[in-house]
Design a protein around this motif. Structure first.
Motif, PDB file in Angstrom:
ATOM      1  N   GLY A   1       1.880  -1.236  -0.285  1.00 40.55           N
ATOM      2  CA  GLY A   1       1.110   0.006  -0.243  1.00 40.55           C
ATOM      3  C   GLY A   1      -0.131  -0.103   0.635  1.00 40.55           C
ATOM      4  O   GLY A   1      -0.331  -1.102   1.344  1.00 40.55           O
TER       5      GLY A   1
ATOM      6  N   VAL B   1      -3.337  -0.595  -0.072  1.00 42.23           N
ATOM      7  CA  VAL B   1      -4.254  -1.711  -0.352  1.00 42.23           C
ATOM      8  C   VAL B   1      -3.544  -3.056  -0.139  1.00 42.23           C
ATOM      9  O   VAL B   1      -4.120  -3.988   0.437  1.00 42.23           O
ATOM     10  N   GLY B   2      -2.275  -3.139  -0.567  1.00 47.87           N
ATOM     11  CA  GLY B   2      -1.526  -4.388  -0.400  1.00 47.87           C
ATOM     12  C   GLY B   2      -1.387  -4.766   1.072  1.00 47.87           C
ATOM     13  O   GLY B   2      -1.595  -5.927   1.454  1.00 47.87           O
TER      14      GLY B   2
ATOM     15  N   ALA C   1      11.201  -2.510  -4.359  1.00 51.71           N
ATOM     16  CA  ALA C   1      12.620  -2.812  -4.138  1.00 51.71           C
ATOM     17  C   ALA C   1      12.936  -4.225  -4.636  1.00 51.71           C
ATOM     18  O   ALA C   1      14.028  -4.482  -5.132  1.00 51.71           O
TER      19      ALA C   1
ATOM     20  N   ALA D   1      11.316  -5.847  -7.106  1.00 51.16           N
ATOM     21  CA  ALA D   1      11.300  -5.802  -8.578  1.00 51.16           C
ATOM     22  C   ALA D   1      10.666  -4.500  -9.024  1.00 51.16           C
ATOM     23  O   ALA D   1       9.538  -4.185  -8.620  1.00 51.16           O
TER      24      ALA D   1
ATOM     25  N   LEU E   1       8.736  -3.004 -11.569  1.00 50.94           N
ATOM     26  CA  LEU E   1       7.893  -3.626 -12.609  1.00 50.94           C
ATOM     27  C   LEU E   1       7.864  -2.814 -13.904  1.00 50.94           C
ATOM     28  O   LEU E   1       7.271  -3.245 -14.890  1.00 50.94           O
ATOM     29  N   ARG E   2       8.528  -1.663 -13.920  1.00 54.47           N
ATOM     30  CA  ARG E   2       8.668  -0.950 -15.193  1.00 54.47           C
ATOM     31  C   ARG E   2       9.684  -1.673 -16.078  1.00 54.47           C
ATOM     32  O   ARG E   2       9.750  -1.451 -17.266  1.00 54.47           O
TER      33      ARG E   2
ATOM     34  N   LEU F   1      -1.656  -4.521  -7.962  1.00 50.10           N
ATOM     35  CA  LEU F   1      -1.939  -3.204  -7.381  1.00 50.10           C
ATOM     36  C   LEU F   1      -0.865  -2.178  -7.698  1.00 50.10           C
ATOM     37  O   LEU F   1      -1.086  -0.977  -7.559  1.00 50.10           O
TER      38      LEU F   1
ATOM     39  N   ILE G   1       4.441  -0.696 -16.285  1.00 50.29           N
ATOM     40  CA  ILE G   1       4.138  -1.642 -15.189  1.00 50.29           C
ATOM     41  C   ILE G   1       3.034  -2.615 -15.628  1.00 50.29           C
ATOM     42  O   ILE G   1       3.164  -3.840 -15.515  1.00 50.29           O
TER      43      ILE G   1
ATOM     44  N   CYS H   1      -6.021  -3.218 -10.955  1.00 47.54           N
ATOM     45  CA  CYS H   1      -6.752  -2.208 -10.202  1.00 47.54           C
ATOM     46  C   CYS H   1      -6.884  -0.913 -10.998  1.00 47.54           C
ATOM     47  O   CYS H   1      -5.885  -0.287 -11.347  1.00 47.54           O
TER      48      CYS H   1
ATOM     49  N   TYR I   1      -2.469   9.351 -15.872  1.00 44.44           N
ATOM     50  CA  TYR I   1      -2.869   8.218 -15.010  1.00 44.44           C
ATOM     51  C   TYR I   1      -4.121   7.538 -15.570  1.00 44.44           C
ATOM     52  O   TYR I   1      -4.197   6.312 -15.672  1.00 44.44           O
TER      53      TYR I   1
ATOM     54  N   PRO J   1     -11.934   0.541  -7.431  1.00 41.85           N
ATOM     55  CA  PRO J   1     -12.297   1.068  -6.112  1.00 41.85           C
ATOM     56  C   PRO J   1     -12.598   2.568  -6.152  1.00 41.85           C
ATOM     57  O   PRO J   1     -12.051   3.286  -6.992  1.00 41.85           O
ATOM     58  N   THR J   2     -13.452   3.016  -5.229  1.00 43.20           N
ATOM     59  CA  THR J   2     -13.593   4.469  -4.988  1.00 43.20           C
ATOM     60  C   THR J   2     -12.461   4.884  -4.036  1.00 43.20           C
ATOM     61  O   THR J   2     -11.502   4.136  -3.869  1.00 43.20           O
ATOM     62  N   ASN J   3     -12.573   6.031  -3.384  1.00 43.54           N
ATOM     63  CA  ASN J   3     -11.486   6.537  -2.524  1.00 43.54           C
ATOM     64  C   ASN J   3     -11.222   5.586  -1.359  1.00 43.54           C
ATOM     65  O   ASN J   3     -12.127   5.299  -0.569  1.00 43.54           O
ATOM     66  N   VAL J   4      -9.970   5.153  -1.243  1.00 45.73           N
ATOM     67  CA  VAL J   4      -9.606   4.171  -0.210  1.00 45.73           C
ATOM     68  C   VAL J   4      -8.930   4.907   0.955  1.00 45.73           C
ATOM     69  O   VAL J   4      -8.215   5.881   0.731  1.00 45.73           O
TER      70      VAL J   4
ATOM     71  N   ARG K   1       4.082   6.951   6.291  1.00 46.26           N
ATOM     72  CA  ARG K   1       4.514   7.768   5.140  1.00 46.26           C
ATOM     73  C   ARG K   1       3.973   9.175   5.330  1.00 46.26           C
ATOM     74  O   ARG K   1       2.784   9.433   5.165  1.00 46.26           O
TER      75      ARG K   1
HETATM   76  P1  NDP Z   1       0.279   3.065  -2.636  1.00 43.29           P
HETATM   77  O1  NDP Z   1       0.905   4.307  -3.194  1.00 43.29           O
HETATM   78  O2  NDP Z   1      -0.007   2.988  -1.197  1.00 43.29           O
HETATM   79  O3  NDP Z   1       1.187   1.826  -3.050  1.00 43.29           O
HETATM   80  C1  NDP Z   1       1.689   1.700  -4.333  1.00 43.29           C
HETATM   81  C2  NDP Z   1       2.369   0.353  -4.424  1.00 43.29           C
HETATM   82  O4  NDP Z   1       2.879   0.210  -5.759  1.00 43.29           O
HETATM   83  C3  NDP Z   1       3.553   0.221  -3.471  1.00 43.29           C
HETATM   84  O5  NDP Z   1       3.577  -1.098  -2.960  1.00 43.29           O
HETATM   85  C4  NDP Z   1       4.746   0.460  -4.383  1.00 43.29           C
HETATM   86  O6  NDP Z   1       5.906  -0.246  -3.952  1.00 43.29           O
HETATM   87  C5  NDP Z   1       4.246  -0.155  -5.676  1.00 43.29           C
HETATM   88  N1  NDP Z   1       4.964   0.380  -6.843  1.00 43.29           N
HETATM   89  C6  NDP Z   1       4.999   1.656  -7.296  1.00 43.29           C
HETATM   90  N2  NDP Z   1       5.810   1.748  -8.369  1.00 43.29           N
HETATM   91  C7  NDP Z   1       6.293   0.498  -8.597  1.00 43.29           C
HETATM   92  C8  NDP Z   1       7.196  -0.065  -9.543  1.00 43.29           C
HETATM   93  N3  NDP Z   1       7.755   0.694 -10.490  1.00 43.29           N
HETATM   94  N4  NDP Z   1       7.486  -1.380  -9.463  1.00 43.29           N
HETATM   95  C9  NDP Z   1       6.925  -2.160  -8.513  1.00 43.29           C
HETATM   96  N5  NDP Z   1       6.055  -1.706  -7.588  1.00 43.29           N
HETATM   97  C10 NDP Z   1       5.761  -0.382  -7.626  1.00 43.29           C
HETATM   98  O7  NDP Z   1      -1.010   2.806  -3.514  1.00 43.29           O
HETATM   99  P2  NDP Z   1      -2.436   2.209  -3.069  1.00 43.29           P
HETATM  100  O8  NDP Z   1      -2.255   1.002  -2.226  1.00 43.29           O
HETATM  101  O9  NDP Z   1      -3.256   3.347  -2.607  1.00 43.29           O
HETATM  102  O10 NDP Z   1      -3.005   1.795  -4.499  1.00 43.29           O
HETATM  103  C11 NDP Z   1      -3.051   0.445  -4.940  1.00 43.29           C
HETATM  104  C12 NDP Z   1      -3.819   0.409  -6.233  1.00 43.29           C
HETATM  105  O11 NDP Z   1      -5.132   0.906  -6.010  1.00 43.29           O
HETATM  106  C13 NDP Z   1      -3.213   1.273  -7.339  1.00 43.29           C
HETATM  107  O12 NDP Z   1      -3.270   0.556  -8.546  1.00 43.29           O
HETATM  108  C14 NDP Z   1      -4.102   2.493  -7.371  1.00 43.29           C
HETATM  109  O13 NDP Z   1      -4.136   3.059  -8.651  1.00 43.29           O
HETATM  110  C15 NDP Z   1      -5.436   1.919  -6.961  1.00 43.29           C
HETATM  111  N6  NDP Z   1      -6.386   2.859  -6.344  1.00 43.29           N
HETATM  112  C16 NDP Z   1      -6.072   3.535  -5.178  1.00 43.29           C
HETATM  113  C17 NDP Z   1      -7.011   4.390  -4.614  1.00 43.29           C
HETATM  114  C18 NDP Z   1      -6.737   5.155  -3.352  1.00 43.29           C
HETATM  115  O14 NDP Z   1      -7.607   5.910  -2.914  1.00 43.29           O
HETATM  116  N7  NDP Z   1      -5.577   4.979  -2.713  1.00 43.29           N
HETATM  117  C19 NDP Z   1      -8.337   4.595  -5.227  1.00 43.29           C
HETATM  118  C20 NDP Z   1      -8.562   3.787  -6.397  1.00 43.29           C
HETATM  119  C21 NDP Z   1      -7.608   2.966  -6.927  1.00 43.29           C
HETATM  120  P3  NDP Z   1       6.975   0.393  -2.898  1.00 43.29           P
HETATM  121  O15 NDP Z   1       6.189   1.018  -1.789  1.00 43.29           O
HETATM  122  O16 NDP Z   1       7.737  -0.801  -2.459  1.00 43.29           O
HETATM  123  O17 NDP Z   1       7.743   1.409  -3.664  1.00 43.29           O
END
Ligand code: NDP
Length: 323
Positions: A13, A15-16, A46, A48, A50-51, A71, A95, A114, A145, A172-175, A322
């Motif tokens: 995602g 942050v990752g 894909a 795993a 995590l649910r 994350l 998760i 997170c 949420y 984190p705040t808005n990323v 995306r």
């Molecule tokens: P993204 O939506 O960009 O990424 C979400 C990630 O979670 C993806 O890698 C996705 O995997 C994975 N994921 C979702 N569902 C599952 C599942 N069932 N099993 C395994 N992996 C799963 O999110 P962000 O990077 O924006 O967010 C990361 C963290 O930061 C989250 O915890 C979010 O709550 C938190 N956050 C985000 C903010 C923002 O502004 N974006 C603000 C504050 C906190 P895949 O893509 O492979 O499906």
């Protein structure tokens, strides 16, 4: 030399991907560089889901992580949060429960999960700080949420008290940054406006920003946030969460965001604000005092520089981003 295995859940995602970028590009002299002996794993859904407890266990068996940056979450904008409250509650509870219980069972040395500043109470005194997460009900629009995320803090305390686990959380705040979700219907404000402006430029149509443009928000560049996670991984060992954000004096208005996007996109067409659309809360500042008191100096990327970088990434990767 260490032989740490750091598993990043949600590693694909926004942050990752930013953590992966920092780990791959920081020079060896940087405090945020990958250290000799460290192996970093960036897991996708894909690999795993995590649910599912069995898939979670298999992921841990495969990589044998010593540390976890957690994350993975069902994440979405306002519309999706309002429409799918049970999914946000249940998926995120599952998760988080699977990740934390498997981490405990396999003796992971540290887990950083997170949270988000949008899980704070609706009626609360500002600025937000780490002591106020549970000080009242969350906003009705995202209660699924918010409750699932708040529960992580409760779980962290319980794991520490009953089993001595070193589990903590970041807020984190808005990323924003590369690899964000740029969907027009269901994205956060920055990627949504970037996509709108991009289309307005392509189609020679006006760029219309919803609302007055006056609300103020704190935005953190994903590469800065990535460094702060790496700092927490190495240097922070307390169960209490830490807000990861720019300072309260670095709030920017939605108009400043839109102006910066127009400039970065070199958009020359009509640019207006649709004041018939709701603005949301005027400000909801969060304090980064705790972070600054602990980290011992950190330079955030200037907002416009980070925004320029993200626009450039979006334009170059439009076909695969995306959207
Ligand atoms: P993204 O939506 O960009 O990424 C979400 C990630 O979670 C993806 O890698 C996705 O995997 C994975 N994921 C979702 N569902 C599952 C599942 N069932 N099993 C395994 N992996 C799963 O999110 P962000 O990077 O924006 O967010 C990361 C963290 O930061 C989250 O915890 C979010 O709550 C938190 N956050 C985000 C903010 C923002 O502004 N974006 C603000 C504050 C906190 P895949 O893509 O492979 O499906």
């Amino acid at each position: 030399m260490t032989s740490d295995v750091i598993l990043v859940t949600g590693g694909t995602g926004l942050v990752g991907k930013a953590i992966q970028h920092i780990i791959q590009t920081e020079p060896p002299t940087s405090r945020f560089a990958k250290r000799p002996g460290e192996t970093w794993i960036f897991a996708s859904s894909a690999e795993a889901d995590l649910r599912n407890p069995e898939q979670t266990r298999k992921l841990y068996e495969k990589y044998k992580p010593t540390h976890v940056i957690h994350l993975a979450a069902l994440v979405g904008g306002l519309f999706k949060n309002m429409k799918y409250k049970l999914s946000f509650l249940r998926d995120n509870i599952l998760i988080n429960d699977n990740v934390l219980s498997t981490s405990k069972d396999t003796q992971v040395a540290k887990v950083i999960s997170c949270l988000s500043t949008c899980v704070f109470p609706d009626k609360v005194s500002y600025p937000l700080d780490e002591t106020k997460i549970h000080a009242g009900p969350p906003h009705d629009s995202n209660f699924g949420y918010a409750h699932a995320k708040r529960l992580v803090d409760v779980q962290n305390h319980a794991y520490k008290e009953e089993f001595g686990c070193n589990f903590t959380s970041a807020i984190p705040t808005n990323v924003f940054g590369p690899h964000d979700n740029f969907d027009l219907e269901d994205s956060h404000v920055i990627p949504g406006l970037m996509h709108k402006c991009y289309l307005a430029k392509q189609n020679n149509t006006p760029f219309v920003v919803s609302g007055s443009g006056k609300p103020l928000r704190q935005f953190i560049f994903s590469y800065d946030l990535a460094k702060l996670f790496i700092w927490m991984l190495r240097d922070y060992d307390d169960v209490e969460p830490v807000i990861l954000s720019v300072g309260e004096d670095e709030e920017v208005s939605i108009k400043q965001v839109a102006d910066a996007i127009v400039k970065a996109m070199d958009f020359k067409g009509d640019y207006t604000f649709d004041t018939t659309r709701a603005d949301g809360q005027f400000r909801k500042p969060a304090s980064n005092k705790k972070l600054l008191s602990l980290i011992g100096g950190f330079e955030f990327t200037p907002f416009e520089e980070a925004l320029d970088y993200t626009v450039k990434w979006f334009v170059e990767n439009y076909d695969t981003a995306r959207t």
